[in-house]
Scaffold this active site. Structure first.
Site, mmCIF file in Angstrom:
data_model
loop_
_atom_site.group_PDB
_atom_site.id
_atom_site.type_symbol
_atom_site.label_atom_id
_atom_site.label_comp_id
_atom_site.label_asym_id
_atom_site.label_seq_id
_atom_site.Cartn_x
_atom_site.Cartn_y
_atom_site.Cartn_z
ATOM 1 N N ASP A 269 -12.562 5.776 -0.713
ATOM 2 C CA ASP A 269 -11.991 5.340 -1.805
ATOM 3 C C ASP A 269 -12.606 3.758 -2.198
ATOM 4 O O ASP A 269 -11.935 2.913 -2.490
ATOM 5 C CB ASP A 269 -10.451 4.754 -1.534
ATOM 6 N N GLY B 174 0.907 -1.177 -0.095
ATOM 7 C CA GLY B 174 0.218 0.075 -0.069
ATOM 8 C C GLY B 174 0.804 1.247 -0.021
ATOM 9 O O GLY B 174 2.158 1.293 -0.172
ATOM 10 N N ALA C 21 -8.568 -13.004 2.085
ATOM 11 C CA ALA C 21 -9.392 -13.267 1.036
ATOM 12 C C ALA C 21 -8.903 -14.153 -0.226
ATOM 13 O O ALA C 21 -8.069 -13.487 -0.923
ATOM 14 C CB ALA C 21 -10.148 -12.161 0.611
ATOM 15 N N LYS D 77 -0.939 -6.773 8.337
ATOM 16 C CA LYS D 77 -0.717 -5.436 7.544
ATOM 17 C C LYS D 77 0.546 -5.176 8.593
ATOM 18 O O LYS D 77 0.331 -5.254 9.878
ATOM 19 C CB LYS D 77 -1.815 -4.561 7.795
ATOM 20 N N GLY E 218 2.123 0.663 3.825
ATOM 21 C CA GLY E 218 2.593 -0.599 4.548
ATOM 22 C C GLY E 218 2.531 -1.679 3.273
ATOM 23 O O GLY E 218 2.585 -1.601 2.380
HETATM 24 N N1 ADE Z 1 -4.586 -8.262 -0.398
HETATM 25 C C1 ADE Z 1 -4.532 -7.356 0.453
HETATM 26 N N2 ADE Z 1 -5.218 -7.638 1.473
HETATM 27 C C2 ADE Z 1 -5.768 -9.017 1.258
HETATM 28 C C3 ADE Z 1 -6.324 -9.847 1.960
HETATM 29 N N3 ADE Z 1 -6.926 -9.595 3.145
HETATM 30 N N4 ADE Z 1 -6.547 -11.201 1.495
HETATM 31 C C4 ADE Z 1 -6.113 -11.265 0.427
HETATM 32 N N5 ADE Z 1 -5.402 -10.591 -0.261
HETATM 33 C C5 ADE Z 1 -5.172 -9.138 -0.018
#
Ligand code: ADE
Length: 342
Positions: A203, A34, A109, A59, A37
């Site tokens: 955003d 990001g 995810a 993160k 981060g």
């Molecule tokens: N990319 C950034 N955050 C994510 C997450 N929580 N799960 C999968 N890919 C990601």
């Protein structure tokens, strides 16, 4: 380690409700990067049940992060604690704040972001890219006439992806119009929840929605602190898109962000869904976008969208924020469509 000493100057308060033992977190590959981060893949042992390893996203700051960036990550974590849990947002799972770098552990995810997901589910070898080639200029003149290929798409059409992407993996499932409406509904549910917690995303875009197990959609990055006084209108995302193209006019021109400016962005996100990850106003430079919006120009109906869906999309782009639907209202409308016709 060097990480260890670099951050040891920060003493963060211990929050036993959320603290996760560092030694039970194994950090893996980088998932994303990001503004300030890094997001890493991780395995958290026993975060839900003893001896059960769960894949998570972690993160953390970059090595050269500033104090400001550290404070922003702390604020994001605290914001996530305050907002609480919902099925359609990326939930906080825990954090490592003691004796080492700050790790904020959130849900992973597996299917990545919605924009790439939609694009990867476009059919290959068909004339799809002719019908909706949103990578090419759609708006050829300032009054907005002109289109990619003109033709509409047959109502009730199935977006056939069985030809797949030739990556030799499991064949891609076929996305139906109902799937697309369900995506629209799930994002509206997540946003309805965030709005109810007075959280303004600022955003909202398909790149900030993640696709989880069983294709549950989850809004990400809602707790980010965004520096709005030094907003860079020319900033591009990693894939070359301009985030200003998701912004409501009042947010763009007067920095007036509300849930109603999120609703505008949601309308652009709907457009992304029904173009299977299309690029809004392609090849329109920032200066032209300002004029486009001032002149009341709006994007046209994507071929995969029904007139009903387009009418919802269009209502999100009302000039007056008060005339846009609330997320509550959007959830109701989409629920009706989802449970009736299809
Ligand atoms: N990319 C950034 N955050 C994510 C997450 N929580 N799960 C999968 N890919 C990601």
């Amino acid at each position: 380690s060097s990480e260890f000493t670099e951050v040891s100057e920060y003493d963060l308060p211990l929050d036993t409700k959320w603290e996760f033992p560092r030694e039970r977190l194994v950090i893996g590959d980088r998932l994303g990067e990001g503004a300030f981060g890094l997001v890493m893949k991780g395995e958290a042992l026993g975060i839900f049940k003893d001896n059960n390893s769960v894949t998570v996203a972690v993160k953390r700051l970059k090595e050269d992060a500033t104090d400001r960036e550290m404070m922003d990550l702390i604020r994001e974590m605290e914001m996530m604690k305050l907002i609480g849990k919902h099925k359609n947002i990326i939930n906080l799972l825990g954090c490592c704040t003691q004796r080492g770098p700050l790790f904020v552990i959130v849900e992973f995810a597996p299917h990545g972001n919605l924009r790439d997901f939609l694009k990867s589910h476009r059919p290959l070898g068909s004339n799809f890219s002719c019908i909706v080639d949103y990578e090419r200029p759609v708006f050829t003149n300032s009054n907005g006439s002109g289109s990619a290929c003109g033709s509409g798409f047959p109502p009730g059409a199935v977006v056939d992806m069985r030809q797949g992407q030739g990556q030799g993996e499991t064949p891609l499932k076929t996305l139906t119009p109902k799937d697309l409406i369900s995506y629209a509904y799930q994002v509206a549910r997540g946003m309805e929840y965030l709005a109810s917690k007075q959280c303004i995303h600022r955003d909202l875009a398909a790149r900030n929605v993640l696709v989880s197990d069983e294709y549950v959609l989850k809004i990400a990055d809602f707790g980010l602190t965004r520096n709005l006084t030094q907003f860079d209108y020319y900033r591009k995302t990693t894939d070359g898109r301009l985030p200003v193209k998701w912004m409501a006019p009042e947010a763009l021109f007067d920095r007036k962000y509300t849930s109603k400016s999120d609703v505008w962005s949601y309308g652009v996100l709907l457009w992304e869904i029904f173009t299977l990850g299309g690029n809004p106003y392609p090849s329109v430079p920032v200066e032209d976008l300002f004029n486009l919006l001032r002149n009341g120009h709006r994007m046209k109906k994507p071929p995969y969208a029904s007139t009903e869906m387009f009418s919802i999309m269009h209502s999100c782009w009302q000039e007056d924020p008060n005339n846009r639907p609330s997320f509550n209202r959007l959830v109701q409308e989409l629920d009706k469509i989802l449970t009736s016709s299809l």
